[in-house]
Write a protein that holds these residues in place. Structure first.
Motif, PDB file in Angstrom:
ATOM      1  N   GLY A  90     -66.936  25.029  20.538  1.00  0.00           N
ATOM      2  CA  GLY A  90     -67.231  25.338  21.999  1.00  0.00           C
ATOM      3  C   GLY A  90     -67.606  23.994  23.005  1.00  0.00           C
ATOM      4  N   THR A 235     -70.004  39.757  27.360  1.00  0.00           N
ATOM      5  CA  THR A 235     -68.720  39.349  26.819  1.00  0.00           C
ATOM      6  C   THR A 235     -68.839  39.736  25.305  1.00  0.00           C
ATOM      7  OG1 THR A 235     -69.714  36.990  26.636  1.00  0.00           O
ATOM      8  CG2 THR A 235     -68.346  37.619  28.445  1.00  0.00           C
ATOM      9  N   PHE A 326     -66.390  23.231  33.423  1.00  0.00           N
ATOM     10  CA  PHE A 326     -67.073  24.443  32.684  1.00  0.00           C
ATOM     11  C   PHE A 326     -66.065  24.740  31.638  1.00  0.00           C
ATOM     12  CE2 PHE A 326     -67.512  29.016  32.186  1.00  0.00           C
ATOM     13  CZ  PHE A 326     -68.847  28.978  31.467  1.00  0.00           C
ATOM     14  N   SER A 327     -66.152  24.867  30.660  1.00  0.00           N
ATOM     15  CA  SER A 327     -65.414  25.382  29.572  1.00  0.00           C
ATOM     16  C   SER A 327     -65.938  26.520  28.762  1.00  0.00           C
ATOM     17  CB  SER A 327     -64.934  24.196  28.545  1.00  0.00           C
ATOM     18  OG  SER A 327     -64.543  24.842  27.267  1.00  0.00           O
ATOM     19  N   ARG A 328     -65.106  27.511  28.184  1.00  0.00           N
ATOM     20  CA  ARG A 328     -65.633  28.771  27.640  1.00  0.00           C
ATOM     21  C   ARG A 328     -64.484  28.964  26.464  1.00  0.00           C
ATOM     22  NH1 ARG A 328     -64.571  33.542  31.594  1.00  0.00           N
ATOM     23  NH2 ARG A 328     -62.557  33.196  32.186  1.00  0.00           N
ATOM     24  N   SER A 329     -65.430  29.300  25.419  1.00  0.00           N
ATOM     25  CA  SER A 329     -64.368  29.697  24.090  1.00  0.00           C
ATOM     26  C   SER A 329     -65.074  31.060  23.611  1.00  0.00           C
ATOM     27  CB  SER A 329     -64.465  28.549  23.069  1.00  0.00           C
ATOM     28  OG  SER A 329     -65.875  28.359  22.647  1.00  0.00           O
ATOM     29  N   GLU A 330     -64.271  31.730  22.536  1.00  0.00           N
ATOM     30  CA  GLU A 330     -64.721  33.051  22.345  1.00  0.00           C
ATOM     31  C   GLU A 330     -65.486  32.647  20.727  1.00  0.00           C
ATOM     32  OE1 GLU A 330     -63.770  35.634  23.805  1.00  0.00           O
ATOM     33  OE2 GLU A 330     -65.002  37.029  22.459  1.00  0.00           O
ATOM     34  N   GLU A 335     -68.540  34.965  25.098  1.00  0.00           N
ATOM     35  CA  GLU A 335     -68.039  33.774  25.603  1.00  0.00           C
ATOM     36  C   GLU A 335     -69.011  32.889  25.661  1.00  0.00           C
ATOM     37  OE1 GLU A 335     -66.361  34.554  29.274  1.00  0.00           O
ATOM     38  OE2 GLU A 335     -64.951  36.195  28.449  1.00  0.00           O
ATOM     39  N   LEU A 336     -68.925  31.577  24.728  1.00  0.00           N
ATOM     40  CA  LEU A 336     -69.794  30.377  24.826  1.00  0.00           C
ATOM     41  C   LEU A 336     -69.328  29.561  26.236  1.00  0.00           C
ATOM     42  CD1 LEU A 336     -72.216  29.024  23.641  1.00  0.00           C
ATOM     43  CD2 LEU A 336     -70.340  27.897  22.250  1.00  0.00           C
ATOM     44  N   GLY A 337     -69.970  29.454  26.912  1.00  0.00           N
ATOM     45  CA  GLY A 337     -69.634  28.454  28.056  1.00  0.00           C
ATOM     46  C   GLY A 337     -70.240  27.014  28.045  1.00  0.00           C
ATOM     47  N   TYR A 339     -71.027  23.878  30.376  1.00  0.00           N
ATOM     48  CA  TYR A 339     -70.925  23.068  31.846  1.00  0.00           C
ATOM     49  C   TYR A 339     -71.506  21.748  31.715  1.00  0.00           C
ATOM     50  CZ  TYR A 339     -71.789  21.856  36.707  1.00  0.00           C
ATOM     51  OH  TYR A 339     -71.679  21.099  37.992  1.00  0.00           O
ATOM     52  N   LYS A 354     -73.991  28.336  28.555  1.00  0.00           N
ATOM     53  CA  LYS A 354     -73.977  29.739  28.871  1.00  0.00           C
ATOM     54  C   LYS A 354     -73.822  30.670  27.696  1.00  0.00           C
ATOM     55  CE  LYS A 354     -71.839  33.898  29.896  1.00  0.00           C
ATOM     56  NZ  LYS A 354     -71.350  34.569  28.916  1.00  0.00           N
TER      57      LYS A 354
END
Lengths: 392, 434
Positions: A90, A235, A326-330, A335-337, A339, A354
């Motif tokens: 992530g 999420t 801001f990037s998010r991945s599963e 969802e792990l974000g 920033y 996040k």
């Protein structure tokens, strides 16, 4: 003007017996770490459960401001230590996306690196869900699934040890790829594990998932419908357990997930079992089904084989351009974000994570009101929190 | 020869007019015979002293033997759980780890004896002994053989019920005295649970008592010679009563799926959270002694006690051959122990397989299912007694046929879910909905 009548109000407000305030945790066998719940109990019935967090706060975000991007990766290991590979991933994804904002800064992750990331990420998802399954069984009172789950998770940890030398904090996925290539015979061992593990999921399902007492304990308990889940920002499996088909791997594809064929399991009503979508049972069942899907993805990698080539992109320096992302991945828990604000130096100005567990935990208070003490345990287990990620 | 012993040798002279006779009755056992054969000086003591000596001898033997049971059972539990869970269990202390419990005991003795400062010191200290004493006193009335019995009480089963109910007092005292909220919650759960499950247990015993018309444990066993006479098969209602009794007994000894009072994932350790060292060990020993005791009671009441599968007169009497044959056909001391250990194994098996019920589900099970079923059993046994005043071949054959038909019917109705394993059918229903 009607005068207030405090006396009668007090009588109205006390239709029940004396409240007992119990501090559940931070040292409690089934709060999954150092969570402390302030329980207001009326006998066995929970009037209120207030989560107190911060016992595992290690200033991850502040630390990050004084470190290189590469140096931050080991810190992400310590967030969700059950799924550290996905945490690495992530963060690296965020840095890569930030670097890619400037033309020519980031050449892209090599094919072999992407395959290895998905292989390792999905293996770690299985390991994480295994732990969740095992501890959930133990929370409900069945001790045996825990040891079965740990037996199989051990095999995954051995694979990880072979590929990166660590069992818990891997620091394997790096910006631009992964840290090292597979050792000889690694893919055969993965195949051996998957061949062994796939039938085991059915064993678990017959041992715990379909157990009558287990269903009684978890079905229709703490129902979180899709609307409530969205309102709380829930999420991952918790959201999918509420019946909403939302998985970043499918809906906002990153890496090369679009090349693989897999389903997104969701919670559903099963009237014969008394199961309602969004209850503890469904949140749990989604994880069991996700393990099968992860196995499917790994099988596809095994069939196609890893492409040849480097595992790490040639980067001169990890120095993202000025800007923010801001990037998010599963991740296995949602969802792990990340920033990240960069000023063009090798160190970020701000890193904010996040955490999916934090949002899941925030719903606990509303979910647990009016239920019993035993249900609180069932809820904590079903939302599957890791305090390392909540507190960071 | 003192009056007491004289009358003890002459069974016809027995009665229960007074306490004196009560003691005499109690001494109709092997300890008394042993004393007469090997310690004749006891006979020369004045009457009360001689009886007292015999009573003490019985007590000492039982108090010496019974604590060894938990020692073995704890190890058995650890080994059973280990093999269920794909582990090997304790292996280091002694060959194959058989001395592990002993090592644990030594460790517990040396541990700090901690009493909570704000707790009720007296109750805190006294409650482990109450629980310990009660769970051991139960053994006094359980017959392990024709003459292996501490006290042949004419109200044996009633005494067992009464004594085992006192355990709940010790639990509440421990929970209250600990001055811990978890302990208190555990104690309250325990009180509710034990009091509730006393009722199906009592009613289950009542079905047996109605059939054999005696409260004497020894007399209950004496009528069960041969498997056809085992009370569990004698009427269809006692067959149901056996299962109700056994499941309630699991609840009574606080074992999974009914281990709410000490649910470690909810209440830390329930009513004995604050206990450490030897006091904790007493709770632990009492738990395993209780487990053995209720299994032994179930074996005695329903599974023929020290009577085997084959009627005693069909076996050669005396000698090593007779002893071995009796043991093989589940008769005699060894037979009782085998039956009891089988039931104990079932308890362990359940514990390491099933999750735990919630407190309201536990109460539902008791009040909405077990108690009505028990009343139905009592009614049924009453009607059965009217139709078949004495047990005949016909009544037993009818009973067995009804039991078999009932089992087929139950399996047919409740499911495919039972015959093919509940898990599979549930799984199929789950997959059918997708």
């Amino acid at each position: 003007m009607a005068a207030p009548q405090p006396e009668s109000k007090i009588i109205e407000l006390k239709p029940f017996t004396d409240e007992m305030i119990v501090s559940m945790g931070p040292q409690h066998p089934s709060t999954h770490g150092v969570l402390r719940l302030e329980l207001k109990l009326d006998g066995e019935v929970v009037r209120d459960a207030i989560p107190h967090i911060g016992y595992l706060h290690r200033c991850f975000e502040k630390h990050s401001e004084n470190l290189n991007y590469q140096q931050i990766i080991p810190f992400t290991d310590r967030m969700d230590y059950i799924a550290a590979m996905n945490m690495n991933w992530g963060f690296c994804l965020a840095v890569e996306q930030l670097m890619a904002k400037e033309e020519g800064k980031f050449p892209g992750v090599p094919e072999r690196g992407e395959y290895l990331r998905i292989l390792i990420g999905e293996l770690n998802r299985i390991g994480s869900h295994l732990l969740s399954f095992g501890t959930y069984g133990m929370d409900i009172g069945a001790f045996t699934p825990f040891l079965y789950a740990f037996r199989d998770r051990e095999k995954i940890l051995l694979l990880f040890e072979k590929i990166c030398g660590a069992r818990l904090t891997y620091n394997y996925i790096r910006v631009g790829g992964v840290s090292r290539d597979t050792p000889p015979g690694f893919m055969d061992e993965v195949k051996e594990f998957i061949d062994y593990f796939e039938p085991q999921i059915d064993v678990y399902n017959s041992l715990l998932t379909a157990n009558r007492i287990f269903i009684e304990r978890t079905a229709n308990v703490a129902v979180m419908d899709a609307e409530m889940a969205i309102n709380y920002g829930i999420t991952g499996p918790n959201l999918r357990g509420a019946g909403l088909q939302w998985d970043l791997r499918k809906d906002e594809t990153y890496s090369i997930y679009d090349r693989f064929d897999f389903d997104v399991p969701v919670g559903r009503d099963i009237p014969e079992l008394g199961v309602v979508s969004g209850d503890c049972w469904n949140r749990y069942k989604v994880r069991m089904d996700e393990m099968k899907e992860s196995v499917r993805i790994i099988r596809q990698i095994l069939e196609s084989g890893l492409p040849d080539g480097p595992v790490q992109a040639e980067l001169k320096a990890v120095r993202p351009p000025k800007g923010e992302i801001f990037s998010r991945s599963e991740a296995p828990r949602g969802e792990l974000g990340f920033y990240i604000v960069s000023d063009g130096t090798p160190k970020p100005v701000r890193v904010k994570a996040k955490s999916p567990c934090f949002t899941a935990l925030s719903a606990l208070q509303e979910l647990s009101r009016g239920l019993m003490v035993a249900d609180i345990i069932a809820i904590i287990g079903s939302i599957d929190i890791v305090m390392g990620e909540v507190d960071r | 020869m003192p009056v007491g012993l004289q009358s003890a040798l002459n069974p016809d002279a027995m009665g229960f007019e007074n306490l004196h006779q009560f003691f005499v009755q109690a001494s109709e056992n092997w300890a008394q015979r042993f004393a007469q054969e090997h310690a004749p000086f006891l006979a020369h003591l004045p009457a009360p002293l001689g009886e007292l000596a015999i009573m003490l001898a019985c007590c000492v033997i039982f108090v010496a033997v019974v604590p060894l049971l938990p020692l073995g059972l704890v190890l058995a539990e650890r080994k059973v759980s280990a093999h269920i869970q794909d582990r090997v269990g304790p292996m280091r202390v002694g060959p194959h780890g058989i001395l592990q419990t002993l090592a644990d005991g030594v460790k517990l003795i040396f541990k700090e004896d901690h009493i909570p400062r704000e707790g009720d010191k007296f109750l805190f200290v006294v409650s482990p002994y109450i629980i310990f004493a009660c769970s051991f006193a139960v053994f006094a009335a359980i017959p392990f053989g024709q003459s292996i019995l501490v006290s042949n009480l004419n109200i044996g089963i009633f005494y067992i019920m009464a004594i085992s109910s006192v355990v709940v007092m010790g639990v509440i005292m421990a929970g209250w005295a600990s001055n811990s909220k978890w302990s208190l919650l555990g104690a309250m759960r325990s009180a509710a649970q034990l009091v509730s499950y006393e009722i199906p247990i009592g009613l289950g015993i009542l079905t047996v008592v109605m059939l054999v018309q005696t409260l004497n444990m020894q007399d209950i066993v004496k009528g069960q010679d041969g498997i056809a006479n085992w009370i569990v098969f004698r009427t269809p209602f006692t067959f149901i009563a056996f299962f109700v009794f056994f499941i309630s007994a699991i609840a009574e000894v606080n074992r999974t799926p009914f281990d709410l009072p000490e649910a470690e994932s909810e209440l830390v350790a329930g009513f004995h959270t604050e206990y450490s060292g030897m006091r904790f060990a007493l709770f632990f020993i009492a738990e395993y002694a209780n487990m053995f005791a209720v299994s032994a009671i179930a074996a005695t009441l329903f599974l023929g006690g020290w009577h085997g599968i084959v009627p005693a007169e069909m076996l050669p009497q005396g000698g090593i051959l007779g002893f071995v044959l009796r043991a093989i056909t589940l008769g005699g001391l060894i037979g009782v122990v085998i039956k009891t250990l089988l039931l104990v194994f079932v308890m362990m098996w359940l514990r390491w397989t099933l999750p735990r019920l919630r407190v309201d589900q536990l109460m539902n099970l008791c009040w909405k299912y077990f108690i009505p079923i028990s009343f139905f059993n009592i009614l049924g046994v009453g009607i059965w007694g009217l139709i078949f005043p004495t047990d005949t071949l016909l009544s037993i054959v009818i009973s067995v046929i009804v039991i078999i038909l009932g089992l087929i019917f139950t399996f047919g109705v409740l499911g495919k879910s039972l015959s093919k394993g509940p898990s599979n059918s549930a799984e199929r229903r789950i997959s059918a909905t997708t």
